[in-house]
Write a protein that holds these residues in place. Structure first.
Motif: not given
Length: 210
Positions: A91-97, A124-138
């Motif tokens: 779950l990295p969040v590079p600025v350039q992306a 969001i990147a600091t969340l557990p992967p399942r939670e991060a993906e759920a937050v992103l999708l919703r």
């Protein structure tokens, strides 16, 4: 899918190039943010593969939630990419992306929005992967729990629970960063932004299962 977007999809299926460009501009920013959580700096490449498949398979799209259909393709392409790279999702969040997101906004407005997006996605990147993906999708893509569940192959209730827990964790993180009395944004969470860009929106509140 809204009636307006449904009409645009139908036009794109009939070969209307402007309609397809509208779909791209509407979905690409959210897709890119979502893919960034899955494949990091390779998000642009995976997004390109996603749109190639969307354009190829669009004539066969038979209705339903177009965003969920597109995100499912994006997620499958991301999983294929990770298998090819033989590494686990991260779950990295590079600025350039996040800087060159497709948008009709002018440069200054896009820059302000990007600042807020970087802050939100970094948390969001600091969340557990399942939670991060759920937050992103919703919250980022804007899918309802049922559509997000179909994308992830999970029950709607499980997605609601993961998103709810993720948002609660974000609230704690943001509480540590913002003094009392700060403006409140996502379900009691102060908006993670600076400047005038839009804050991360919460999904429609639904009771969490489990």
């Amino acid at each position: 899918m809204t009636a307006d977007l449904s009409e645009v999809v139908s036009a794109a299926q009939a070969g209307d190039e402007e309609a397809f460009r509208f779909l791209y501009r509407s979905l690409q920013p959210g897709l890119l943010r979502y893919l960034t959580t899955l494949v990091g700096a390779d998000a642009e490449d995976v997004a390109s593969e996603t749109w190639l498949q969307i354009s190829r398979d669009l004539p066969g799209f038979t209705g339903g939630e177009f965003r969920a259909w597109a995100v499912t393709i994006a997620r499958n392409r991301a999983m294929d990419h990770l298998r090819r790279m033989r590494r686990r999702p991260s779950l990295p969040v590079p600025v350039q992306a996040l800087v060159e997101l497709a948008s009709d906004a002018d440069t200054a407005e896009r820059a302000n929005e990007t600042i807020g997006t970087e802050t939100a996605l970094a948390l969001i990147a600091t969340l557990p992967p399942r939670e991060a993906e759920a937050v992103l999708l919703r919250a980022v893509i804007g899918l309802d729990a049922g559509s997000a569940g179909r994308v992830l192959g999970r029950r709607a209730g499980a997605v609601r629970t993961a998103a709810h827990r993720g948002l609660r964790r974000l609230a704690v993180l943001l509480e540590r960063q913002h003094p009392a009395g700060s403006p409140v944004g996502v379900e009691g969470v102060p908006p993670p932004r600076t400047g005038s860009g839009p804050a991360l929106r919460a999904p429609h509140t639904e009771p969490a299962d489990g």
